[in-house]
Motif scaffolding. Structure first.
Motif, PDB file in Angstrom:
ATOM      1  N   ASN A 143       0.856  -1.182   0.000  1.00  0.00           N
ATOM      2  CA  ASN A 143       0.000   0.000   0.000  1.00  0.00           C
ATOM      3  C   ASN A 143       0.895   1.237   0.000  1.00  0.00           C
ATOM      4  O   ASN A 143       1.588   1.511   0.981  1.00  0.00           O
ATOM      5  CB  ASN A 143      -0.902  -0.014   1.237  1.00  0.00           C
ATOM      6  CG  ASN A 143      -1.814   1.201   1.311  1.00  0.00           C
ATOM      7  OD1 ASN A 143      -1.834   2.043   0.414  1.00  0.00           O
ATOM      8  ND2 ASN A 143      -2.567   1.308   2.407  1.00  0.00           N
ATOM      9  N   ASP A 146      -3.842   5.771   3.376  1.00  0.00           N
ATOM     10  CA  ASP A 146      -5.244   5.378   3.551  1.00  0.00           C
ATOM     11  C   ASP A 146      -5.330   3.869   3.764  1.00  0.00           C
ATOM     12  O   ASP A 146      -4.441   3.124   3.353  1.00  0.00           O
ATOM     13  CB  ASP A 146      -6.061   5.715   2.293  1.00  0.00           C
ATOM     14  CG  ASP A 146      -6.034   7.199   1.970  1.00  0.00           C
ATOM     15  OD1 ASP A 146      -6.098   8.002   2.923  1.00  0.00           O
ATOM     16  OD2 ASP A 146      -5.928   7.543   0.776  1.00  0.00           O
ATOM     17  N   GLU A 147      -6.423   3.430   4.384  1.00  0.00           N
ATOM     18  CA  GLU A 147      -6.728   2.002   4.387  1.00  0.00           C
ATOM     19  C   GLU A 147      -7.293   1.647   3.009  1.00  0.00           C
ATOM     20  O   GLU A 147      -8.119   2.379   2.460  1.00  0.00           O
ATOM     21  CB  GLU A 147      -7.734   1.656   5.483  1.00  0.00           C
ATOM     22  CG  GLU A 147      -7.144   1.745   6.876  1.00  0.00           C
ATOM     23  CD  GLU A 147      -7.971   0.984   7.907  1.00  0.00           C
ATOM     24  OE1 GLU A 147      -9.127   0.618   7.596  1.00  0.00           O
ATOM     25  OE2 GLU A 147      -7.447   0.755   9.011  1.00  0.00           O
ATOM     26  N   VAL A 148      -6.849   0.526   2.466  1.00  0.00           N
ATOM     27  CA  VAL A 148      -7.225   0.171   1.090  1.00  0.00           C
ATOM     28  C   VAL A 148      -7.591  -1.312   1.040  1.00  0.00           C
ATOM     29  O   VAL A 148      -6.940  -2.147   1.681  1.00  0.00           O
ATOM     30  CB  VAL A 148      -6.055   0.441   0.101  1.00  0.00           C
ATOM     31  CG1 VAL A 148      -6.530   0.261  -1.333  1.00  0.00           C
ATOM     32  CG2 VAL A 148      -5.483   1.826   0.284  1.00  0.00           C
ATOM     33  N   GLU A 149      -8.630  -1.620   0.270  1.00  0.00           N
ATOM     34  CA  GLU A 149      -9.051  -3.022   0.110  1.00  0.00           C
ATOM     35  C   GLU A 149      -8.263  -3.674  -1.027  1.00  0.00           C
ATOM     36  O   GLU A 149      -8.174  -3.121  -2.121  1.00  0.00           O
ATOM     37  CB  GLU A 149     -10.548  -3.087  -0.226  1.00  0.00           C
ATOM     38  CG  GLU A 149     -11.464  -2.498   0.823  1.00  0.00           C
ATOM     39  CD  GLU A 149     -11.380  -3.210   2.155  1.00  0.00           C
ATOM     40  OE1 GLU A 149     -11.265  -4.462   2.151  1.00  0.00           O
ATOM     41  OE2 GLU A 149     -11.392  -2.531   3.198  1.00  0.00           O
ATOM     42  N   LYS A 194      -7.992  -7.148  -3.372  1.00  0.00           N
ATOM     43  CA  LYS A 194      -8.668  -8.377  -3.794  1.00  0.00           C
ATOM     44  C   LYS A 194      -7.850  -9.015  -4.903  1.00  0.00           C
ATOM     45  O   LYS A 194      -7.543  -8.376  -5.912  1.00  0.00           O
ATOM     46  CB  LYS A 194     -10.077  -8.055  -4.286  1.00  0.00           C
ATOM     47  CG  LYS A 194     -10.931  -9.298  -4.469  1.00  0.00           C
ATOM     48  CD  LYS A 194     -12.393  -8.933  -4.685  1.00  0.00           C
ATOM     49  CE  LYS A 194     -13.245 -10.203  -4.771  1.00  0.00           C
ATOM     50  NZ  LYS A 194     -14.661  -9.895  -5.034  1.00  0.00           N
ATOM     51  N   THR A 240      -7.896  -6.019   4.028  1.00  0.00           N
ATOM     52  CA  THR A 240      -7.744  -4.567   4.112  1.00  0.00           C
ATOM     53  C   THR A 240      -6.308  -4.238   4.505  1.00  0.00           C
ATOM     54  O   THR A 240      -5.804  -4.747   5.509  1.00  0.00           O
ATOM     55  CB  THR A 240      -8.702  -3.975   5.161  1.00  0.00           C
ATOM     56  OG1 THR A 240     -10.039  -4.311   4.794  1.00  0.00           O
ATOM     57  CG2 THR A 240      -8.560  -2.457   5.235  1.00  0.00           C
ATOM     58  N   LYS A 254      -3.595  -1.675   5.921  1.00  0.00           N
ATOM     59  CA  LYS A 254      -3.450  -0.457   6.714  1.00  0.00           C
ATOM     60  C   LYS A 254      -2.541   0.521   5.956  1.00  0.00           C
ATOM     61  O   LYS A 254      -1.920   0.160   4.958  1.00  0.00           O
ATOM     62  CB  LYS A 254      -2.840  -0.804   8.079  1.00  0.00           C
ATOM     63  CG  LYS A 254      -3.684  -1.740   8.933  1.00  0.00           C
ATOM     64  CD  LYS A 254      -3.021  -1.952  10.296  1.00  0.00           C
ATOM     65  CE  LYS A 254      -3.840  -2.898  11.159  1.00  0.00           C
ATOM     66  NZ  LYS A 254      -3.746  -4.307  10.741  1.00  0.00           N
TER      67      LYS A 254
END
Length: 562
Positions: free
Chosen positions: A510, A514-517, A519, A550, A552
């Motif tokens: 990341n 921001d927190e990011v999803e 998949k 998710t 961090k």
């Protein structure tokens, strides 16, 4: 793929002036490095790359060499250097030296002779031309601002200097000069060094006639790089260098090559061509520069970084070999540049280190990177030492009337002195670097960011880098696996796979606060068996969560599976 020791190594670059001062004169020295060899061994690195320690008037911090076979007095003696070599070799570590042969110092014996007359035997060791209509021979710009030519009154000719006027370019068209350089290389190799990092080595062959470059609107001089970068005889010269010197030894070579592209790098690093093991390219280091170059600041677009790294990872796979770096003596601190050096300094430094060390290639760590040293903001231009920075400031502010505050912002972001502030060893005065007055100011944050604190704290960046190096030695996939980009268009996540024999790695980074999803795309075939490493608790995340989770801020996770 051929297996080689230099592919499996991790290299640590030392900038001697700023590493550790053993005698209190404010300048780092060779004895200081020797005192800290056990620190490097503890970190786990295999190779030390020593930036120039040769005799030099120090116009460009040692990259202007006046005697290739002598040690600069600031740094110590040849006996000190031999002791450092032995202490490294005794710990099964290797030593590579800088080779600076595109130019010498104007105080080198060769140039002192060359200036005496047009008939001097050393005249042709350099590139001389009469003027053109009372002006320079062409319109090339020096990398350090102004013309790339300097007039010599004594002989009524100009000499070429692609860098400082105290760094005249050597004339590689002269076979006598080349022989002298190869002899000098063998002289060092016979003293037990393990290879060379070659400074701007793709500049040594110039196009005959030295044609004019194209001048940008509003500028006085042109970039002549089209006529000296990857020039017509460069491959011939490097092959000759191997034949005459390097092939006699089992050594590592890396060529610094500004502006080199993937196709040319394939030629330089293809083992069958016998030129170099790897190159330093700068494409990823220019992604936060605007159309007007280095000092024209713009934010990094993560998709640009993916495109660049992927091009090099795929382009050299199975052909040549990549060098991997985010920091060096010419670049700002990466945690300040591509990370967040305030709220998420630890997390972003660890993420960036993981991102780099999990790629295919040989990783380079620059001193202080392993403790998360940051950029510095000195109060005044008077506090800066770097010739490139000072020349740029003079040109923009004093000559062109630009806003000093705006120019200083560019220096805070991109100035080379960001990397050259003294290493922060502990929380004592001057960060424990010296008992005297340091040659350049220490970053004031040494009270909170220093090696002593990092070594004691098992959650530190230092210990995290130790783990990255340990994993690399344990898992061949990290060294030799090929690379596959995932989610190429995601603007915050950089994810990729490594594949080797029956194994796979999934690396998910990341690049945001921001927190990011995340998949995993359905078309990707991967089943995780274990979590290898991560920066929020050393990889203590569930391995069965690999398909969707998710992230961090600045989190990185590495999964191993098949």
């Amino acid at each position: 793929m051929d297996k080689n020791w230099w592919k499996e190594s991790v290299v640590y670059q030392i900038y001697p002036r700023s590493f550790y001062d053993s005698d209190g004169d404010g300048i780092g020295d060779i004895k200081g490095i020797t005192e800290k060899v056990d620190y490097l061994k503890d970190l786990g690195v295999d190779v030390v790359w020593l930036s120039p320690v040769y005799e030099s008037p120090n116009d460009d911090n040692g990259y202007d060499i006046s005697d290739y076979k002598a040690i600069m007095k600031d740094f110590g003696t040849m006996e000190d250097w031999e002791e450092l070599r032995d202490e490294l070799h005794n710990r099964d570590m290797k030593l590579i030296m800088d080779l600076v042969v595109n130019h010498s110092s104007d105080e080198h014996y060769w140039f002192q002779e060359a200036k005496k007359s047009k008939n001097n035997p050393y005249r042709d060791y350099y590139i001389w031309h009469p003027g053109r209509n009372g002006r320079e021979p062409n319109n090339w710009k020096s990398s350090f601002s102004g013309s790339a030519w300097e007039y010599d009154e004594n002989t009524n000719e100009y000499y070429l200097h692609l860098f400082s006027k105290k760094q005249p370019d050597l004339n590689w068209e002269n076979p006598e000069l080349r022989r002298e350089i190869y002899d000098m290389m063998k002289w060092w190799l016979d003293r037990g060094i393990d290879g060379f990092r070659m400074d701007v080595i793709n500049f040594i062959s110039k196009v005959p006639g030295l044609p004019d470059g194209k001048v940008k609107e509003g500028e006085k001089y042109a970039s002549g790089s089209k006529y000296f970068r990857d020039g017509p005889r460069i491959h011939e010269f490097l092959q000759e260098m191997n034949e005459e010197a390097l092939d006699l030894y089992n050594v590592m070579t890396v060529g610094e090559m500004p502006g080199v592209g993937v196709e040319e790098a394939q030629k330089y690093t293809d083992p069958s061509r016998n030129e170099l093991n790897m190159v330093f390219q700068f494409e990823h280091m220019d992604l936060d520069s605007g159309p007007n170059g280095k000092w024209d600041l713009k934010p990094l677009e993560l998709t640009d970084l993916k495109e660049s790294i992927t091009k090099w990872q795929v382009g050299l796979n199975g052909v040549g070999w990549n060098s991997l770096y985010l920091n060096n003596h010419d670049q700002p601190r990466i945690v300040s540049r591509f990370g967040n050096d305030k709220e998420y300094r630890l997390e972003s430094a660890k993420m960036l280190g993981t991102f780099l060390h999990m790629l295919q290639g040989t990783p380079y760590i620059y001193q202080g990177e392993e403790i998360g040293m940051t950029n510095v903001q000195f109060d005044s231009i008077e506090d800066y030492e770097d010739i490139e920075t000072l020349n740029m400031y003079k040109e923009k502010v004093e000559e062109n009337g630009e806003d000093p505050a705006s120019v200083m912002e560019s220096i805070y972001a991109k100035g080379r002195d960001n990397a050259r502030t003294p290493f922060q060893w502990n929380h004592t005065k001057h960060g424990g670097f010296t008992t005297g007055e340091p040659w350049i100011k220490v970053n004031p944050n040494y009270l909170n960011i220093n090696a002593e604190q990092a070594v004691e704290d098992e959650q530190s960046i230092f210990h995290y880098y130790r783990e990255l190096i340990r994993l690399r030695k344990k898992h061949p996939i990290i060294v030799y696996g090929d690379y596959q980009l995932i989610l190429p268009d995601h603007e915050k996540i950089y994810a990729y796979m490594r594949n080797y024999e029956e194994q796979k790695l999934l690396v998910v980074c990341n690049f945001s606060d921001d927190e990011v999803e995340f998949k995993l795309p359905q078309e990707i075939s991967f089943t995780a068996e274990e979590s290898m490493i991560g920066n929020y608790g050393y990889g203590e995340f569930p391995s069965d969560s690999y398909a969707a989770f998710t992230l961090k801020p600045y989190e990185v996770r590495v999964y191993k599976g098949k």
